[in-house]
Design a protein around this motif. Sequence first.
Motif, mmCIF file in Angstrom:
data_model
loop_
_atom_site.group_PDB
_atom_site.id
_atom_site.type_symbol
_atom_site.label_atom_id
_atom_site.label_comp_id
_atom_site.label_asym_id
_atom_site.label_seq_id
_atom_site.Cartn_x
_atom_site.Cartn_y
_atom_site.Cartn_z
ATOM 1 N N TYR A 1 -60.680 41.736 -28.448
ATOM 2 C CA TYR A 1 -59.980 41.830 -27.170
ATOM 3 C C TYR A 1 -58.467 41.889 -27.374
ATOM 4 C CZ TYR A 1 -58.035 40.586 -22.639
ATOM 5 O OH TYR A 1 -57.282 40.589 -21.484
ATOM 6 N N TYR A 2 -57.938 40.997 -28.190
ATOM 7 C CA TYR A 2 -56.484 40.961 -28.358
ATOM 8 C C TYR A 2 -55.972 42.115 -29.213
ATOM 9 C CZ TYR A 2 -56.162 36.606 -25.829
ATOM 10 O OH TYR A 2 -56.193 35.668 -24.829
ATOM 11 N N LEU A 3 -56.779 42.599 -30.128
ATOM 12 C CA LEU A 3 -56.373 43.793 -30.869
ATOM 13 C C LEU A 3 -56.285 44.998 -29.930
ATOM 14 C CD1 LEU A 3 -58.430 43.401 -34.175
ATOM 15 C CD2 LEU A 3 -55.934 43.251 -33.931
ATOM 16 N N GLU A 4 -57.196 45.068 -28.973
ATOM 17 C CA GLU A 4 -57.162 46.144 -27.976
ATOM 18 C C GLU A 4 -55.920 46.054 -27.092
ATOM 19 O OE1 GLU A 4 -60.819 45.735 -25.903
ATOM 20 O OE2 GLU A 4 -62.036 46.462 -27.592
ATOM 21 N N GLN A 5 -55.390 44.828 -26.960
ATOM 22 C CA GLN A 5 -54.173 44.621 -26.165
ATOM 23 C C GLN A 5 -52.910 44.740 -27.029
ATOM 24 O OE1 GLN A 5 -54.787 44.282 -22.859
ATOM 25 N NE2 GLN A 5 -56.939 44.393 -23.485
ATOM 26 N N ASP A 6 -53.086 45.203 -28.265
ATOM 27 C CA ASP A 6 -51.976 45.428 -29.209
ATOM 28 C C ASP A 6 -51.287 44.144 -29.666
ATOM 29 O OD1 ASP A 6 -52.313 48.213 -29.273
ATOM 30 O OD2 ASP A 6 -51.147 48.450 -27.432
ATOM 31 N N TYR A 7 -52.006 43.038 -29.659
ATOM 32 C CA TYR A 7 -51.503 41.812 -30.274
ATOM 33 C C TYR A 7 -51.716 41.894 -31.783
ATOM 34 C CZ TYR A 7 -51.201 39.265 -25.805
ATOM 35 O OH TYR A 7 -50.870 38.840 -24.544
ATOM 36 N N LYS A 8 -50.957 41.104 -32.512
ATOM 37 C CA LYS A 8 -51.243 40.884 -33.926
ATOM 38 C C LYS A 8 -52.164 39.674 -34.012
ATOM 39 C CE LYS A 8 -46.987 42.780 -35.882
ATOM 40 N NZ LYS A 8 -45.770 42.494 -36.695
ATOM 41 N N VAL A 9 -53.318 39.865 -34.631
ATOM 42 C CA VAL A 9 -54.313 38.800 -34.691
ATOM 43 C C VAL A 9 -54.469 38.315 -36.129
ATOM 44 C CG1 VAL A 9 -56.709 38.163 -34.274
ATOM 45 C CG2 VAL A 9 -55.545 39.726 -32.697
ATOM 46 N N PHE A 10 -54.305 37.018 -36.302
ATOM 47 C CA PHE A 10 -54.498 36.366 -37.594
ATOM 48 C C PHE A 10 -55.809 35.593 -37.515
ATOM 49 C CE2 PHE A 10 -50.095 37.272 -37.072
ATOM 50 C CZ PHE A 10 -49.585 37.526 -38.346
ATOM 51 N N GLY A 11 -56.768 35.968 -38.338
ATOM 52 C CA GLY A 11 -58.093 35.380 -38.253
ATOM 53 C C GLY A 11 -58.449 34.568 -39.485
ATOM 54 N N ILE A 12 -59.173 33.479 -39.256
ATOM 55 C CA ILE A 12 -59.686 32.631 -40.333
ATOM 56 C C ILE A 12 -61.181 32.474 -40.118
ATOM 57 C CG2 ILE A 12 -59.636 30.347 -41.417
ATOM 58 C CD1 ILE A 12 -56.759 30.054 -40.309
ATOM 59 N N SER A 13 -61.961 32.740 -41.164
ATOM 60 C CA SER A 13 -63.407 32.631 -41.045
ATOM 61 C C SER A 13 -64.041 32.614 -42.427
ATOM 62 C CB SER A 13 -63.962 33.812 -40.242
ATOM 63 O OG SER A 13 -65.321 33.640 -39.951
ATOM 64 N N ARG A 14 -65.286 32.138 -42.480
ATOM 65 C CA ARG A 14 -66.020 32.135 -43.753
ATOM 66 C C ARG A 14 -66.376 33.553 -44.184
ATOM 67 N NH1 ARG A 14 -71.222 29.649 -43.474
ATOM 68 N NH2 ARG A 14 -71.142 30.142 -41.255
ATOM 69 N N LYS A 15 -66.595 34.424 -43.202
ATOM 70 C CA LYS A 15 -67.007 35.794 -43.500
ATOM 71 C C LYS A 15 -65.971 36.775 -42.967
ATOM 72 C CE LYS A 15 -71.925 34.628 -43.147
ATOM 73 N NZ LYS A 15 -73.207 34.905 -42.427
ATOM 74 N N ASN A 16 -65.782 37.843 -43.690
ATOM 75 C CA ASN A 16 -64.837 38.881 -43.278
ATOM 76 C C ASN A 16 -65.500 39.784 -42.239
ATOM 77 O OD1 ASN A 16 -63.027 41.040 -43.080
ATOM 78 N ND2 ASN A 16 -62.446 40.892 -45.223
ATOM 79 N N PRO A 17 -64.917 39.894 -41.047
ATOM 80 C CA PRO A 17 -65.512 40.771 -40.030
ATOM 81 C C PRO A 17 -65.305 42.258 -40.306
ATOM 82 C CG PRO A 17 -63.464 39.836 -39.219
ATOM 83 C CD PRO A 17 -63.739 39.165 -40.544
ATOM 84 N N ASN A 18 -64.538 42.554 -41.362
ATOM 85 C CA ASN A 18 -64.303 43.951 -41.768
ATOM 86 C C ASN A 18 -63.750 44.802 -40.632
ATOM 87 O OD1 ASN A 18 -65.239 43.698 -44.514
ATOM 88 N ND2 ASN A 18 -67.311 43.596 -43.706
ATOM 89 N N ILE A 19 -62.763 44.275 -39.973
ATOM 90 C CA ILE A 19 -62.098 45.001 -38.893
ATOM 91 C C ILE A 19 -61.015 45.885 -39.482
ATOM 92 C CG2 ILE A 19 -60.605 44.733 -36.864
ATOM 93 C CD1 ILE A 19 -62.128 42.137 -36.268
ATOM 94 N N LYS A 20 -61.064 47.148 -39.159
ATOM 95 C CA LYS A 20 -60.080 48.101 -39.676
ATOM 96 C C LYS A 20 -58.996 48.314 -38.629
ATOM 97 C CE LYS A 20 -62.793 48.578 -43.207
ATOM 98 N NZ LYS A 20 -62.493 47.837 -44.448
ATOM 99 N N ASN A 21 -57.996 47.476 -38.685
ATOM 100 C CA ASN A 21 -56.888 47.552 -37.735
ATOM 101 C C ASN A 21 -55.658 46.987 -38.420
ATOM 102 O OD1 ASN A 21 -55.012 46.774 -35.542
ATOM 103 N ND2 ASN A 21 -56.709 47.294 -34.171
ATOM 104 N N SER A 22 -54.571 47.718 -38.376
ATOM 105 C CA SER A 22 -53.353 47.300 -39.085
ATOM 106 C C SER A 22 -52.744 46.032 -38.495
ATOM 107 C CB SER A 22 -52.317 48.425 -39.072
ATOM 108 O OG SER A 22 -51.960 48.768 -37.741
#
Length: 229
Positions: free
Chosen positions: A21-42
Amino acid sequence: MSKNILITGCSSGLGLALTNYYLEQDYKVFGISRKNPNIKNSNFYFKEFDLSKLKEIKTSLTSFITQIENIEIVYLNAGTLGEIKEMTKLSYEEIKEVLDLNVFANKELLDILTTINVNNIIGISSGASKNGSKGWGAYSLSKSSLNMLINLYSKEMPNTKLLAVAPGVIETPMTDYIRFEVDDTIYTSAKILKSGDIQKPDIAAKRLNEVIKKIDNFESGSFIDVRDI
């Protein structure tokens, strides 16, 4: 200039929905998780880490978090349900495992967040933090403790708005376990969950953002259920 968002548990369920949702709104998103969601977005910056490793949180995540000079919103979303089980059959170790991720990991993260500029912190809570339903012992204990954790840190972070927010019932692996595997003749709360309204994660993400839009209406440190606003 793009605003910065930090989300834990970003690889599935609500966390992934918030990330998208926030990537679609052009925010910069910093994510932490056990697994990589493999999101291709700069605009997506990912740190793979298991937050149940409490003693490693500060050494492993401080530099990743403090590099974000100004954070608009932090979503402390990562969590675990534990097994639906009667309290008399629930061991101390099982309760502690849930508390470690749902409470103590967030305490470690909040310690880091006190050192930088953060506008809003949302701890993802639950209606279970208020309702003592049979079988939900470890989860309810953890989420009620999270509510108080948020309240206590609000007293020490006067320049940040902190809220514990119950997002409502969401279609996730957690709720799938309750709906499809838990015996609702023993645990009546499961029957209510099966018959009630369940949100898709993307809808829940948008409803949480509506809380952000109205955040000035709420006292820092308070608990909010999105179904009540």
